[in-house]
Design an enzyme around this catalytic site. Structure first.
Site, PDB file in Angstrom:
ATOM      1  N   GLU A 189      32.135 -42.335  16.162  1.00 55.14           N
ATOM      2  CA  GLU A 189      33.750 -42.007  17.016  1.00 55.14           C
ATOM      3  C   GLU A 189      34.490 -40.291  16.494  1.00 55.14           C
ATOM      4  O   GLU A 189      34.242 -40.100  15.123  1.00 55.14           O
ATOM      5  CB  GLU A 189      34.728 -42.847  16.395  1.00 55.14           C
ATOM      6  CG  GLU A 189      35.958 -43.505  17.224  1.00 55.14           C
ATOM      7  CD  GLU A 189      36.973 -42.385  16.388  1.00 55.14           C
ATOM      8  OE1 GLU A 189      37.173 -41.363  16.658  1.00 55.14           O
ATOM      9  OE2 GLU A 189      37.732 -42.969  15.555  1.00 55.14           O
ATOM     10  N   CYS A 220      41.950 -38.249  15.014  1.00 55.27           N
ATOM     11  CA  CYS A 220      40.920 -38.298  16.320  1.00 55.27           C
ATOM     12  C   CYS A 220      41.666 -38.564  17.772  1.00 55.27           C
ATOM     13  O   CYS A 220      42.048 -37.610  18.395  1.00 55.27           O
ATOM     14  CB  CYS A 220      40.078 -38.960  16.258  1.00 55.27           C
ATOM     15  SG  CYS A 220      40.451 -40.823  15.851  1.00 55.27           S
ATOM     16  N   GLY A 258      29.924 -39.036  -2.240  1.00 56.64           N
ATOM     17  CA  GLY A 258      28.973 -38.014  -2.558  1.00 56.64           C
ATOM     18  C   GLY A 258      29.288 -36.985  -1.745  1.00 56.64           C
ATOM     19  O   GLY A 258      29.874 -37.682  -0.766  1.00 56.64           O
ATOM     20  N   GLY A 291      24.283 -39.327   2.709  1.00 59.66           N
ATOM     21  CA  GLY A 291      24.443 -39.798   4.569  1.00 59.66           C
ATOM     22  C   GLY A 291      23.211 -40.220   4.495  1.00 59.66           C
ATOM     23  O   GLY A 291      22.576 -41.035   4.962  1.00 59.66           O
ATOM     24  N   GLY A 329      28.195 -35.404   2.162  1.00 49.49           N
ATOM     25  CA  GLY A 329      27.641 -36.105   3.173  1.00 49.49           C
ATOM     26  C   GLY A 329      26.393 -35.728   3.384  1.00 49.49           C
ATOM     27  O   GLY A 329      25.503 -36.232   3.434  1.00 49.49           O
TER      28      GLY A 329
HETATM   29  P1  NAI Z   1      32.100 -34.495   8.668  1.00 51.22           P
HETATM   30  O1  NAI Z   1      31.805 -35.183  10.251  1.00 51.22           O
HETATM   31  O2  NAI Z   1      31.578 -33.695   8.325  1.00 51.22           O
HETATM   32  O3  NAI Z   1      32.693 -35.549   7.537  1.00 51.22           O
HETATM   33  C1  NAI Z   1      33.074 -37.182   7.573  1.00 51.22           C
HETATM   34  C2  NAI Z   1      32.137 -37.627   7.117  1.00 51.22           C
HETATM   35  O4  NAI Z   1      31.031 -37.694   7.132  1.00 51.22           O
HETATM   36  C3  NAI Z   1      32.335 -37.337   5.117  1.00 51.22           C
HETATM   37  O5  NAI Z   1      32.399 -38.702   4.662  1.00 51.22           O
HETATM   38  C4  NAI Z   1      31.542 -36.860   5.370  1.00 51.22           C
HETATM   39  O6  NAI Z   1      30.894 -36.867   4.038  1.00 51.22           O
HETATM   40  C5  NAI Z   1      30.420 -37.363   6.228  1.00 51.22           C
HETATM   41  N1  NAI Z   1      29.079 -36.071   6.376  1.00 51.22           N
HETATM   42  C6  NAI Z   1      29.553 -34.978   5.704  1.00 51.22           C
HETATM   43  N2  NAI Z   1      28.621 -33.879   6.305  1.00 51.22           N
HETATM   44  C7  NAI Z   1      27.051 -35.257   6.126  1.00 51.22           C
HETATM   45  C8  NAI Z   1      25.614 -35.524   6.642  1.00 51.22           C
HETATM   46  N3  NAI Z   1      24.780 -34.306   6.765  1.00 51.22           N
HETATM   47  N4  NAI Z   1      25.225 -36.907   6.813  1.00 51.22           N
HETATM   48  C9  NAI Z   1      26.213 -38.147   6.460  1.00 51.22           C
HETATM   49  N5  NAI Z   1      27.452 -37.577   6.606  1.00 51.22           N
HETATM   50  C10 NAI Z   1      27.831 -36.239   6.491  1.00 51.22           C
HETATM   51  O7  NAI Z   1      34.073 -34.076   8.941  1.00 51.22           O
HETATM   52  P2  NAI Z   1      34.864 -32.823   8.322  1.00 51.22           P
HETATM   53  O8  NAI Z   1      33.583 -31.828   8.171  1.00 51.22           O
HETATM   54  O9  NAI Z   1      35.416 -33.502   7.445  1.00 51.22           O
HETATM   55  O10 NAI Z   1      35.927 -32.350   9.478  1.00 51.22           O
HETATM   56  C11 NAI Z   1      35.490 -31.374   9.357  1.00 51.22           C
HETATM   57  C12 NAI Z   1      35.947 -31.629  11.472  1.00 51.22           C
HETATM   58  O11 NAI Z   1      35.409 -32.743  11.898  1.00 51.22           O
HETATM   59  C13 NAI Z   1      37.570 -31.479  11.683  1.00 51.22           C
HETATM   60  O12 NAI Z   1      37.951 -30.546  11.326  1.00 51.22           O
HETATM   61  C14 NAI Z   1      37.994 -32.873  12.836  1.00 51.22           C
HETATM   62  O13 NAI Z   1      38.062 -31.552  13.535  1.00 51.22           O
HETATM   63  C15 NAI Z   1      36.997 -33.592  12.946  1.00 51.22           C
HETATM   64  N6  NAI Z   1      36.927 -34.914  12.163  1.00 51.22           N
HETATM   65  C16 NAI Z   1      36.918 -36.030  12.907  1.00 51.22           C
HETATM   66  C17 NAI Z   1      37.784 -37.045  12.479  1.00 51.22           C
HETATM   67  C18 NAI Z   1      38.297 -38.198  13.854  1.00 51.22           C
HETATM   68  O14 NAI Z   1      39.144 -39.225  12.921  1.00 51.22           O
HETATM   69  N7  NAI Z   1      36.883 -38.291  14.840  1.00 51.22           N
HETATM   70  C19 NAI Z   1      37.374 -37.489  11.499  1.00 51.22           C
HETATM   71  C20 NAI Z   1      37.125 -36.168  10.293  1.00 51.22           C
HETATM   72  C21 NAI Z   1      37.037 -35.277  11.133  1.00 51.22           C
END
Ligand code: NAI
Ligand code: MG
Length: 499
Positions: free
Chosen positions: A258, A292, A214, A220, A216
Site C-alpha cells: 500500500e 496516502c 530499527g 527490513g 528499514g
Molecule cells: P519508507 O517507505 O522508507 O518507510 C516506511 C517503512 O519502511 C518504515 O518502517 C521504514 O523503516 C521501512 N523501510 C525503509 N527502508 C526499508 C528497506 N530497505 N527495507 C525494508 N523496510 C524499509 O517511507 P519514508 O522514507 O518514511 O517516507 C518517504 C515518503 O514515502 C513520504 O514522504 C511519503 O511520500 C511516502 N510514504 C507513504 C506512506 C503511505 O501511507 N503510503 C507512509 C509513509 C511514507
C-alpha cells in the site's frame, strides 16, 4: 517538570527493546534510536536499533508459535481480538495522547479518527475468525474440498503517519487467519505501537505477534529475505516498495503493498460548495497532509473556481495550528524534520514551476510554532497536471488546484498520474457522480464526503499505489492459501493400462 508532563510520561516507558516470544528483550547491538516529539524536538523515548541477529531471534519465535496458533480455534482468535478492542477502548485517551506526542497529529484527530478506526479493525477481524472457511464442489464422480489455511510467518512493515491504525490493519487479519507475525514499525514514530504491546503482552500468546524495531534497511531486508518468512505486507513509499519486491523475489513470497497517492478531488459546477470546501480543507490539513489517501489534486470546474478558492483560502487561514496535545488545535507539525524539509522543498518547487500561492507557501512561525516542524496549509493555483507538484506525493498540507472544463477532460486528467489510491467527486447529479467514479482509475472514490472511511470497505491501489486490498475481508485471501482435496467416489482402477 509540570504535572501535565509527568502525567504524559507515565503513559510510556523511557526505553523499549524488541518484543519477542512474549518477552521484552534488549537488542543485540545495544544501539538505540530516539523517538521525538515533533512539536518541540524533545526526546520522548528510545527504541532498539535492530540488526540481523535480532531478526533471527524474532523469526524463530514466530516460526515456533505458528505450529500451535495455526491450530487454534476461531473462538480463541475471536476472543483475543475482542479483548484487544475492549482494552483499546478502555484507554482510548491514553493511546490517543501517545499517537499525538510522537507523530504530532492533533489530539482531536487521534481521539476521533485514529483510535476509533484502530478499534474497528480488531472488531471487524474478530468476526473474520469465523468467516474463514473453504468450500466444497460436487462432481458426478468426486467431491472437491477447498481448505483455507494460514500462510505462515508474516513480515509486516509499517510507516509513521498512522502507526496504530497501520498496526491494527496489518496484525488483525493476519492473526485472525491463524498466522504469526513479525511487525517492524517505523523508526521515527512508534511510541503508541510499543506501548500497545507493553499492555497486551499478557493476552497475546507468546510468539504470535512479535515486534522488531530499527532502521528499514538493517531490519527490513533480513526480515523479508528470511527463508522462514512466507509473506510480506508493506505500507510506505514507492522506492522502498521496489526494494521489498526484490527481497521478496529471493524466496518467492507474496506481497501486499500500500503505497503513495496523489488523489484527485473533482468539484463539479453544481456541487454543494460549503461541503466541498470543508472536504478540501480536511483533505489538506488532516494529519498535516501526511496521508496516502489525501486528495491533493483538486480539480475545480472553471465556473466555480474563483469562488471556491476564495472560500478555501478563508477556511484554511482559520485553521488553528499549535500544540497538537491541546484539544483546540486543528493542525500540528510534520512528523519529522526530514518530512518538514521534503514539504518545504516542494513549496519552493511549486513557485519555480510557475504555480501561484493562494494561501500558505512557507513554514509557520510564531508563538509555540518555532520549535516544531510546522508548515502553513498551502494551496497552489495555476497548476497544470504535468507539473511535478501535481504528480509527486508531497505528504504535507499542500493541495494543487487545477482547472477543468468538461467531464471527459477531467476524467482523463485525473487518470494522468502514476498513482491511483483514492479520489473524490462533488456533485448533486447522480449520473455525473457515477460516470466520473467509474472512469477514475483508483481504488476508492468518495462521493460528496472526503475521507468517508467505512469499516469493511476495501482500501488499496491502482497502478503505483500498490496492490492487494486491506481493511476488508478480501485481505484474508492474502493471509491464507488454499488446498484442494479431491475425493474420488468411484471404485476400482480407471482401466487406463488394462492388459
Ligand atoms: P519508507 O517507505 O522508507 O518507510 C516506511 C517503512 O519502511 C518504515 O518502517 C521504514 O523503516 C521501512 N523501510 C525503509 N527502508 C526499508 C528497506 N530497505 N527495507 C525494508 N523496510 C524499509 O517511507 P519514508 O522514507 O518514511 O517516507 C518517504 C515518503 O514515502 C513520504 O514522504 C511519503 O511520500 C511516502 N510514504 C507513504 C506512506 C503511505 O501511507 N503510503 C507512509 C509513509 C511514507
Ligand atoms: Mg525511506
Amino acid at each position: 517538570m509540570s504535572n501535565t508532563d509527568q502525567a504524559r510520561e507515565s503513559l510510556y516507558q523511557p526505553q523499549y527493546g524488541h518484543f519477542i516470544d512474549g518477552e521484552w528483550v534488549s537488542g543485540d547491538s545495544g544501539k538505540t534510536i530516539d523517538l521525538m516529539n515533533p512539536c518541540n524536538g524533545q526526546v520522548l523515548s528510545r527504541i532498539a536499533a535492530g540488526n540481523e541477529r535480532d531478526v533471527e531471534r524474532v523469526v524463530a519465535a514466530a516460526t515456533k508459535a505458528f505450529s500451535s496458533w495455526s491450530q487454534s480455534s476461531p473462538n480463541e482468535r475471536q476472543e483475543l481480538m475482542v479483548e484487544i478492542a475492549r482494552r483499546l477502548k478502555a484507554r482510548l485517551e491514553d493511546y490517543a495522547m501517545l499517537e499525538t506526542l510522537n507523530n504530532g497529529k492533533p489530539l482531536r484527530e487521534s481521539l476521533n479518527f485514529d483510535l476509533p478506526q484502530t478499534i474497528a479493525q480488531f472488531e471487524l477481524f474478530a468476526g473474520a475468525a469465523f468467516h474463514l472457511h473453504g468450500e466444497t464442489l460436487d462432481y458426478p464422480d468426486a467431491i472437491g474440498l477447498v481448505h483455507r489455511e494460514p500462510i505462515g510467518v508474516c513480515a509486516q512493515i509499517i510507516p509513521w503517519n498512522v502507526p496504530l491504525l497501520m498496526m491494527a490493519s496489518k496484525i488483525a487479519p493476519a492473526i485472525a487467519a491463524g498466522n504469526t507475525v513479525v511487525i517492524k514499525p517505523a523508526e521515527s514514530v512508534c511510541l503508541s505501537v510499543m506501548e500497545f504491546f507493553q499492555e497486551m503482552a499478557d493476552i497475546l500468546p507468546p510468539g504470535v505477534v512479535n515486534v522488531v524495531t530499527g532502521y528499514g534497511a538493517d531490519v527490513g531486508e533480513p526480515l523479508v529475505i528470511h527463508p522462514d518468512v512466507r509473506k510480506v505486507a508493506f505500507t510506505g513509499s514507492v522506492p522502498t516498495a521496489q526494494k521489498i519486491i526484490q527481497y521478496a523475489s529471493r524466496n518467492i513470497i507474496p506481497q501486499t503493498l500500500e503505497l503513495g497517492g496523489k488523489s484527485a478531488q473533482i468539484v463539479c459546477p453544481d456541487a454543494d460548495l460549503e461541503a466541498a470546501v470543508e472536504g478540501a480543507t480536511m483533505s489538506t490539513v488532516l494529519n498535516k497532509g501526511e496521508i496516502c489517501l489525501a486528495g491533493s489534486r483538486l480539480f475545480l470546474h472553471e465556473s466555480i473556481q474563483e469562488e471556491f478558492l476564495a472560500r478555501l483560502k478563508v477556511s484554511l487561514e482559520g485553521v488553528r495550528l499549535g500544540d497538537p496535545a491541546s484539544i483546540e488545535t486543528q493542525m500540528g507539525p510534520q512528523a519529522s524534520v526530514m518530512q518538514r524539509d521534503k514539504v518545504c522543498s516542494y513549496l519552493e518547487l511549486g513557485q519555480q514551476e510557475g504555480a501561484s500561492v493562494v494561501t500558505g507557501g512557507s513554514r509557520a512561525s510564531g508563538a509555540g510554532l518555532d520549535q516544531g516542524n510546522f508548515i502553513q496549509p498551502t494551496i497552489f493555483s495555476n497548476v497544470t497536471n504535468d507539473m511535478r507538484i501535481a504528480q509527486e506525493e508531497i505528504f504535507g498540507p499542500v493541495t494543487c488546484a487545477i482547472t477543468w472544463r468538461d467531464e471527459e477532460e477531467v476524467i482523463r486528467l485525473a487518470n494522468e498520474c502514476n498513482y491511483g489510491l483514492a479520489g473524490g467527486v462533488w456533485t448533486q447529479n447522480i449520473g455525473v457522480a457515477h460516470r466520473i467514479a467509474r472512469g477514475m482509475q483508483t481504488g476508492t472514490v468518495w462521493i460528496n464526503r472526503y475521507y468517508n472511511l467505512k469499516s469493511g470497505m476495501p482500501i488499496g491501489g491502482y497502478k503505483q499505489s500498490g496492490f492487494g486490498r486491506e481493511f476488508c475481508f478480501d485481505v484474508l485471501n492474502h493471509y491464507t492459501v488454499t488446498k484442494s482435496v479431491i475425493v474420488n467416489l468411484q471404485d476400482g482402477p480407471m482401466g487406463m493400462y488394462a492388459q
